[in-house]
Design an enzyme around this catalytic site. Structure first.
Site, PDB file in Angstrom:
ATOM      1  N   GLU A   1       0.876  -1.174   0.000  1.00 42.09           N
ATOM      2  CA  GLU A   1       0.000   0.000   0.000  1.00 42.09           C
ATOM      3  C   GLU A   1       0.903   1.211   0.000  1.00 42.09           C
ATOM      4  O   GLU A   1       1.529   1.535   1.017  1.00 42.09           O
ATOM      5  CB  GLU A   1      -0.907  -0.024   1.234  1.00 42.09           C
TER       6      GLU A   1
HETATM    7  P1  NAP Z   1       8.654   4.505   4.191  1.00 41.08           P
HETATM    8  O1  NAP Z   1       9.823   5.388   4.354  1.00 41.08           O
HETATM    9  O2  NAP Z   1       8.528   3.711   2.951  1.00 41.08           O
HETATM   10  O3  NAP Z   1       8.635   3.554   5.465  1.00 41.08           O
HETATM   11  C1  NAP Z   1       7.587   2.639   5.708  1.00 41.08           C
HETATM   12  C2  NAP Z   1       8.112   1.527   6.630  1.00 41.08           C
HETATM   13  O4  NAP Z   1       9.083   0.748   5.935  1.00 41.08           O
HETATM   14  C3  NAP Z   1       8.796   2.065   7.867  1.00 41.08           C
HETATM   15  O5  NAP Z   1       8.531   1.209   8.957  1.00 41.08           O
HETATM   16  C4  NAP Z   1      10.250   2.007   7.459  1.00 41.08           C
HETATM   17  O6  NAP Z   1      11.127   1.999   8.546  1.00 41.08           O
HETATM   18  C5  NAP Z   1      10.284   0.685   6.714  1.00 41.08           C
HETATM   19  N1  NAP Z   1      11.413   0.515   5.802  1.00 41.08           N
HETATM   20  C6  NAP Z   1      12.245   1.447   5.268  1.00 41.08           C
HETATM   21  N2  NAP Z   1      13.151   0.862   4.425  1.00 41.08           N
HETATM   22  C7  NAP Z   1      12.885  -0.466   4.434  1.00 41.08           C
HETATM   23  C8  NAP Z   1      13.443  -1.610   3.751  1.00 41.08           C
HETATM   24  N3  NAP Z   1      14.452  -1.506   2.888  1.00 41.08           N
HETATM   25  N4  NAP Z   1      12.895  -2.818   3.983  1.00 41.08           N
HETATM   26  C9  NAP Z   1      11.847  -2.963   4.823  1.00 41.08           C
HETATM   27  N5  NAP Z   1      11.270  -1.927   5.496  1.00 41.08           N
HETATM   28  C10 NAP Z   1      11.780  -0.690   5.300  1.00 41.08           C
HETATM   29  O7  NAP Z   1       7.293   5.323   4.323  1.00 41.08           O
HETATM   30  P2  NAP Z   1       6.966   6.439   5.394  1.00 41.08           P
HETATM   31  O8  NAP Z   1       7.732   7.655   5.031  1.00 41.08           O
HETATM   32  O9  NAP Z   1       7.080   5.856   6.763  1.00 41.08           O
HETATM   33  O10 NAP Z   1       5.400   6.648   5.140  1.00 41.08           O
HETATM   34  C11 NAP Z   1       4.870   7.575   4.258  1.00 41.08           C
HETATM   35  C12 NAP Z   1       4.460   6.898   2.972  1.00 41.08           C
HETATM   36  O11 NAP Z   1       3.500   5.893   3.234  1.00 41.08           O
HETATM   37  C13 NAP Z   1       3.787   7.856   2.008  1.00 41.08           C
HETATM   38  O12 NAP Z   1       4.270   7.636   0.712  1.00 41.08           O
HETATM   39  C14 NAP Z   1       2.330   7.479   2.102  1.00 41.08           C
HETATM   40  O13 NAP Z   1       1.580   7.822   0.970  1.00 41.08           O
HETATM   41  C15 NAP Z   1       2.423   6.017   2.310  1.00 41.08           C
HETATM   42  N6  NAP Z   1       1.189   5.482   2.891  1.00 41.08           N
HETATM   43  C16 NAP Z   1       0.376   4.690   2.126  1.00 41.08           C
HETATM   44  C17 NAP Z   1      -0.823   4.231   2.645  1.00 41.08           C
HETATM   45  C18 NAP Z   1      -1.755   3.375   1.828  1.00 41.08           C
HETATM   46  O14 NAP Z   1      -2.629   2.743   2.410  1.00 41.08           O
HETATM   47  N7  NAP Z   1      -1.616   3.327   0.523  1.00 41.08           N
HETATM   48  C19 NAP Z   1      -1.187   4.570   3.946  1.00 41.08           C
HETATM   49  C20 NAP Z   1      -0.349   5.378   4.672  1.00 41.08           C
HETATM   50  C21 NAP Z   1       0.843   5.812   4.142  1.00 41.08           C
HETATM   51  P3  NAP Z   1      11.660   3.398   9.130  1.00 41.08           P
HETATM   52  O15 NAP Z   1      10.534   4.369   9.131  1.00 41.08           O
HETATM   53  O16 NAP Z   1      12.042   3.023  10.488  1.00 41.08           O
HETATM   54  O17 NAP Z   1      12.758   3.793   8.207  1.00 41.08           O
END
Ligand code: NAP
Length: 503
Positions: free
Chosen positions: A242
């Site tokens: 997602e």
């Molecule tokens: P993110 O940077 O992609 O991080 C999401 C999660 O993945 C965090 O727990 C992060 O850990 C972890 N992570 C980072 N690198 C990883 C890797 N290589 N392997 C496995 N896990 C890893 O996203 P975010 O900045 O937290 O969240 C914002 C994004 O989420 C936005 O793009 C938003 O649109 C999207 N989002 C989508 C939905 C939906 O339902 N479509 C809902 C809410 C949010 P760390 O944070 O500890 O680095």
């Protein structure tokens, strides 16, 4: 100001996005600790899966009472890590959390029990089909910081109901808000090893993806989603992704402009604009654009910083929002309101209204994730639909019109995972809706029956009717076998006319 600072390879320093005060130093789980958590979960999962689904649902349903009893602590925890206003902690995190748990616990016994499916083909007289929804083992749930409690709870509850164990890795930005979901479920009666949490940054998430899990349920950015998809492909681990969005709002000539303007401000700016389904692009039909923009600017100017709009939750996000607004300005857009970071220690950004936006600007192409209403005038609805679809993202979209029929016509032409009429974003809170992104916005669904069953392997079991000693096509092959098959083709298929001619 940073709110997440690495201290060394095993600890992170967390500070409040509201005012910069130190919150805590967080220990990062090592790869060995992640593997150990998954191993404990693997050992505990079979006993959990052996319980009837109704029994699992009865345990998880108690989580609603825990949510109600602990609502103040949950709100405080979420607010400490995000600074979001109390209304948003209640409306975005708690109310949907209660609703989701209620809904899934009610649906699961029906949607996960062994299903009898009728056969319609030529095998009908010989066979009966049953479908078992078998758990996948341990599910790794990896979640972001924008809705840290509910986005952790929702997939975790579904995975548990389906008989899996879960290891959750919440965002390093909001670790305790995610962890609270696990605390609630354990307090409801889920055994400790069946639902666990590991903390840390991207490397902890990557370790979880690399471990012996049966599925990854990921919510987060497109970039991380791609990395996870690649790692899952390597091991053939199923995953749902997602991801981000760049949702368009279309304002038609017949829209109720008061509602459309109020919606444009709220849906661009609630949760400080940090919602995957936020309105990030607004296309307004020229004939009503002047009045719409006047109303948006007026309503946005009345927003009370701190009360109506909280800080950005993450320092890196503040840089993105600022860069998008500066880029739009340089390319000729007009910043009608706000446009920069607010004074003070926290990560506050002024509520911002930009007009004259176009697709040459990052503001209309990349995910901004900030309190910015970006408006572009269009000739008519056709141009609005074309531009709305001109995006690498395809998460959600919205149409503001007084005609439901028009909304349905426009929705059918939008290449997005979902469309909402005279509202937006709320689709995530509808558990019946199979919500999921198209294009770069993701793979698979997070709600609806596909989501719940997505935490299982649907195993078809074909039962044989009767007591015949052999099937007609088994050895030995004879002339009669051939005649029977030819007869089946001639009389069993084809239109009535063909069958009559062949008789
Ligand atoms: P993110 O940077 O992609 O991080 C999401 C999660 O993945 C965090 O727990 C992060 O850990 C972890 N992570 C980072 N690198 C990883 C890797 N290589 N392997 C496995 N896990 C890893 O996203 P975010 O900045 O937290 O969240 C914002 C994004 O989420 C936005 O793009 C938003 O649109 C999207 N989002 C989508 C939905 C939906 O339902 N479509 C809902 C809410 C949010 P760390 O944070 O500890 O680095």
């Amino acid at each position: 100001m940073a709110i997440v600072q690495p201290l060394d390879s095993s600890r992170l320093r967390l500070s409040s996005p509201e005012d910069g005060r130190h919150l805590e130093d967080l220990d990062i789980s090592s790869t060995a600790e992640v593997d150990a958590a998954v191993e404990r979960a693997r050992a505990a999962q079979p006993a959990w899966a052996r319980r009837p689904v109704a029994e699992r649902a009865a345990i998880l349903r108690r989580a609603v009472d825990v949510l109600v009893a602990r609502r103040e602590e949950i709100v405080e925890q979420v607010r400490a890590e995000t600074g979001k206003p109390r209304v948003e902690a209640l409306a975005i995190e708690l109310v949907p959390a209660c609703d989701f748990v209620n809904y899934w616990c009610k649906r699961a016994p029906r949607d996960l029990r062994t299903e009898k499916r009728g056969l319609h083909g030529y095998l009908l007289p010989m066979k009966k089909l049953r479908i078992n929804y078998q758990p996948l083992g341990v599910v790794g749930v990896i979640t972001p910081w924008n809705g840290p409690f509910v986005l952790s709870l929702n997939p975790t509850v579904q995975a548990l109901l389906a008989g899996n164990a879960v290891v959750l890795k919440p965002s390093e930005v909001t670790p305790r808000s995610g962890e609270f979901a696990v605390r609630v479920l354990r307090e409801a009666g889920v055994p400790e090893d069946v639902v666990q949490v590991v903390h840390g940054d991207g490397s902890t998430g990557a370790a979880l993806v690399d471990s012996e899990v049966g599925k990854i349920a990921f919510t987060g950015s497109v970039g991380t989603g791609r990395r996870i998809a690649a790692a899952c492909a390597e091991k053939l681990t199923p995953c749902t992704l997602e991801l981000g969005g760049k949702d368009a709002m279309i304002v038609c000539a017949d829209a109720d402009l008061e509602r459309a303007a109020a919606g444009a401000v709220y849906l661009s700016m609630f949760n400080t604009g940090q919602v995957c389904l936020s309105v990030e692009r607004i296309y307004v039909v020229d004939s009503v654009a002047d009045e719409f923009i006047r109303l948006v600017a007026e309503k946005a100017s009345r927003m009370r910083p701190g009360e109506d709009v909280g800080p950005l939750f993450f320092d890196r996000q503040a840089e993105v929002v600022d860069r998008h607004v500066r880029d739009a300005e340089q390319r000729g857009a007009e910043v009608l309101l706000g446009g920069s970071a607010a004074e003070g220690d926290g990560l506050h950004f002024q509520p911002t209204v930009v007009t004259g936006a176009d697709h040459g600007m990052a503001l209309m192409r990349e995910e901004t994730f900030g309190p910015v209403a970006s408006i572009m005038r269009v000739r008519d609805e056709d141009e609005a639909i074309r531009l709305a679809n001109d995006s690498d993202y395809g998460l959600g979209g919205s149409v503001f019109t007084t005609s439901q029929a028009r909304a349905e016509r426009i929705a059918a032409r939008m290449t997005t995972g979902s469309v909402v009429h005279n509202d937006a974003a709320v689709i995530y809170g509808v558990p019946e809706a199979p919500f999921g992104g198209r294009k770069n916005s993701g793979l698979g669904q997070v709600n609806g029956v596909h989501s719940l069953r997505g935490f299982t392997h649907p195993q078809p079991v074909l039962l044989s009717r009767g007591r015949a000693k052999r099937e007609s096509i088994w050895y030995p092959y004879t002339d009669k076998t051939v005649r029977d098959l030819e007869g089946l083709i001639r009389h069993g298929f084809g239109s009535k006319l063909v069958r009559r001619l062949l008789r």
